[in-house]
Scaffold this active site. Structure first.
Site, PDB file in Angstrom:
ATOM      1  N   ASP A 393       0.864  -1.173   0.000  1.00 27.48           N
ATOM      2  CA  ASP A 393       0.000   0.000   0.000  1.00 27.48           C
ATOM      3  C   ASP A 393       0.907   1.230   0.000  1.00 27.48           C
ATOM      4  O   ASP A 393       1.588   1.504   0.999  1.00 27.48           O
ATOM      5  CB  ASP A 393      -0.903  -0.031   1.246  1.00 27.48           C
ATOM      6  CG  ASP A 393      -1.860   1.157   1.319  1.00 27.48           C
ATOM      7  OD1 ASP A 393      -1.693   2.118   0.544  1.00 27.48           O
ATOM      8  OD2 ASP A 393      -2.775   1.115   2.174  1.00 27.48           O
ATOM      9  N   HIS A 394       0.907   1.960  -1.100  1.00 28.04           N
ATOM     10  CA  HIS A 394       1.850   3.074  -1.245  1.00 28.04           C
ATOM     11  C   HIS A 394       1.543   4.235  -0.293  1.00 28.04           C
ATOM     12  O   HIS A 394       2.369   5.128  -0.115  1.00 28.04           O
ATOM     13  CB  HIS A 394       1.852   3.578  -2.692  1.00 28.04           C
ATOM     14  CG  HIS A 394       3.196   4.033  -3.162  1.00 28.04           C
ATOM     15  ND1 HIS A 394       4.094   4.684  -2.342  1.00 28.04           N
ATOM     16  CD2 HIS A 394       3.818   3.919  -4.370  1.00 28.04           C
ATOM     17  CE1 HIS A 394       5.184   4.973  -3.019  1.00 28.04           C
ATOM     18  NE2 HIS A 394       5.046   4.507  -4.256  1.00 28.04           N
ATOM     19  N   ARG A 395       0.367   4.234   0.298  1.00 20.56           N
ATOM     20  CA  ARG A 395       0.073   5.275   1.298  1.00 20.56           C
ATOM     21  C   ARG A 395       0.882   5.074   2.566  1.00 20.56           C
ATOM     22  O   ARG A 395       1.092   6.016   3.338  1.00 20.56           O
ATOM     23  CB  ARG A 395      -1.421   5.257   1.647  1.00 20.56           C
ATOM     24  CG  ARG A 395      -2.358   5.547   0.488  1.00 20.56           C
ATOM     25  CD  ARG A 395      -3.800   5.340   0.875  1.00 20.56           C
ATOM     26  NE  ARG A 395      -4.062   3.961   1.314  1.00 20.56           N
ATOM     27  CZ  ARG A 395      -5.239   3.521   1.741  1.00 20.56           C
ATOM     28  NH1 ARG A 395      -6.272   4.359   1.804  1.00 20.56           N
ATOM     29  NH2 ARG A 395      -5.388   2.271   2.116  1.00 20.56           N
TER      30      ARG A 395
END
Length: 421
Positions: A393-395
């Site tokens: 999850d790039h967040r």
């Protein structure tokens, strides 16, 4: 005073449940803690206990029926209240406007040619007993359920009843099937086709994975890892275990252990996105994907970072067995902080799994393959390789953090003694 028993919420993701079996029967006494029924949730089969005492007066849901959380299931009455002799009270029959008019003005009976060529549509409010699949097929084929005889339990209309009625109508009237809606398959439903209604588990899987792919910005990393040291260590340990009468280790046991250790070395990967904050977990609650008949569950090894290889191996075997028999408790499959999904035993070389929300990372494990490799001296020699892949999850997990975690995992697999100290 009578007490209404409702479908309880037995897991954090449960929205509906299937009542598999009534353990208590109408007229039987119920004490606090008694098992009333067995309920299949989206994850497991669980026992529904009584929180009050009395006598089971009525049941409103048949065995095998799926209902929403909070829907009324049964009625419990006190010992001094009257006990009914049947499990269900018949609902009063409603008289339609057509029937009322016919009762006031007697009409001559029509001859055979005047018989209707399709079932009479249901009046508003009239209850028709039909399975959800039968209703869907009826809507697709334009078959009215009113006055259609049912062959299911208690006269319930099932899919085959609808298909039979549709086929008979088409043959006698020459009517073509109603076009299938654009949201379903374009081909018409035939008697050779099988439509499988969604189980609670499959419905939850569909909803959660759609949520994951549409709301989580995935990115992917992978690395080919030298698996020969792990294979050799596993052979040595299993030989010792076999001589001592102990269970053998699987490759997945080592992967799980290595993942837990890698998470402690790169703690930023053991985290999740929570609105305006990132939650970085202090413990590694490691989930492991287990395939079962209805779909997939992810039982969780609590505090995996503090458990030995033997403890992890024994625990995942026990959890997988409970998952396949649908005996997992909610605390055994909720609250994972990262997941391992291993398809190596199916012969899959490599893949990228979908993140299990609200987690931010899942490890995908392929099969160990024998292949020619170039050693440190530049010579081509036989080797054993395994591809490890991450979905992140790039967040929460930036590329550098994901790469650092994958490097730590790779090092542990290629030097497996490090995960045992």
């Amino acid at each position: 005073m009578p007490i209404t028993i409702e479908m309880p919420k037995l897991s954090d993701t449960m929205t509906e449940g299937t009542l598999l079996r009534w353990v208590k029967k109408v007229g039987e006494s119920v004490a606090v803690g008694d098992v009333l029924a067995e309920v299949e949730t989206d994850k497991a089969t669980m026992e529904m206990e009584a929180f009050d005492e009395g006598t089971l007066s009525e049941v409103y849901v048949d065995e095998g029926q799926t209902v929403q959380v909070g829907q009324k299931l049964a009625l419990l009455v006190g010992a001094d209240e009257p006990k009914p002799s049947t499990s269900k009270q018949p609902e009063p029959q409603k008289t339609s406007n057509t029937e009322k008019k016919a009762a006031q003005t007697k009409q001559p009976e029509p001859g055979p040619a005047a018989q209707p060529d399709k079932p009479i549509p249901a009046e508003s409010g009239t209850r028709v007993k039909a399975s959800p699949l039968a209703r869907k097929v009826a809507a697709d084929l334009g078959v009215e359920l009113q006055n259609l005889p049912g062959s299911g339990p208690g006269g319930r209309i099932v899919r085959d009843d609808v298909l039979s009625a549709h086929e008979n109508r088409s043959q006698t009237v020459g009517q073509s099937p109603k076009p299938v809606a654009a949201t379903v398959a374009s081909a018409p439903v035939s008697t050779q086709d099988t439509q499988i209604s969604l189980s609670g588990m499959r419905r939850t899987i569909a909803a959660r994975l759609l949520e994951a792919k549409t709301t989580i910005p995935h990115f992917y990393l992978q690395a080919e890892v030298d698996a020969e040291p792990l294979v050799q260590l596993r052979q040595q340990l299993n030989a010792a275990n076999e001589a001592a009468g102990l269970p053998k280790f699987t490759v997945n046991d080592f992967i799980l252990k290595a993942t837990a250790v890698a998470a402690t070395r790169v703690p930023k990967a053991n985290a999740s996105f929570s609105g305006d904050t990132i939650v970085q977990y202090g413990s590694v609650h490691l989930a492991c994907a287990v395939a079962i008949d209805d779909g997939l569950v992810t039982p969780v090894i609590r505090d995996a970072q503090s458990k030995t290889l033997s403890q992890i191996s024994a625990e995942i075997k026990d959890l997988a067995s409970k998952a396949r028999s649908k005996k997992l408790k909610p605390e055994q499959y909720q609250g994972g902080t990262m997941t391992v999904s291993n398809l190596g035993s199916y012969g899959v070389d490599q893949f990228f799994a979908i993140i299990n929300p609200p987690q931010s990372l899942i490890v995908s494990v392929g099969a160990i393959l024998k292949k020619p490799v170039v050693n440190a001296a530049g010579a081509i020699v036989p080797g054993q390789r395994i591809v490890l892949a991450l979905s992140c999850d790039h967040r929460v997990v930036d590329g550098a953090i994901g790469a650092e975690f994958l490097a730590a995992l790779k090092r542990l697999i290629e030097t497996p003694a490090l995960m045992l100290v």
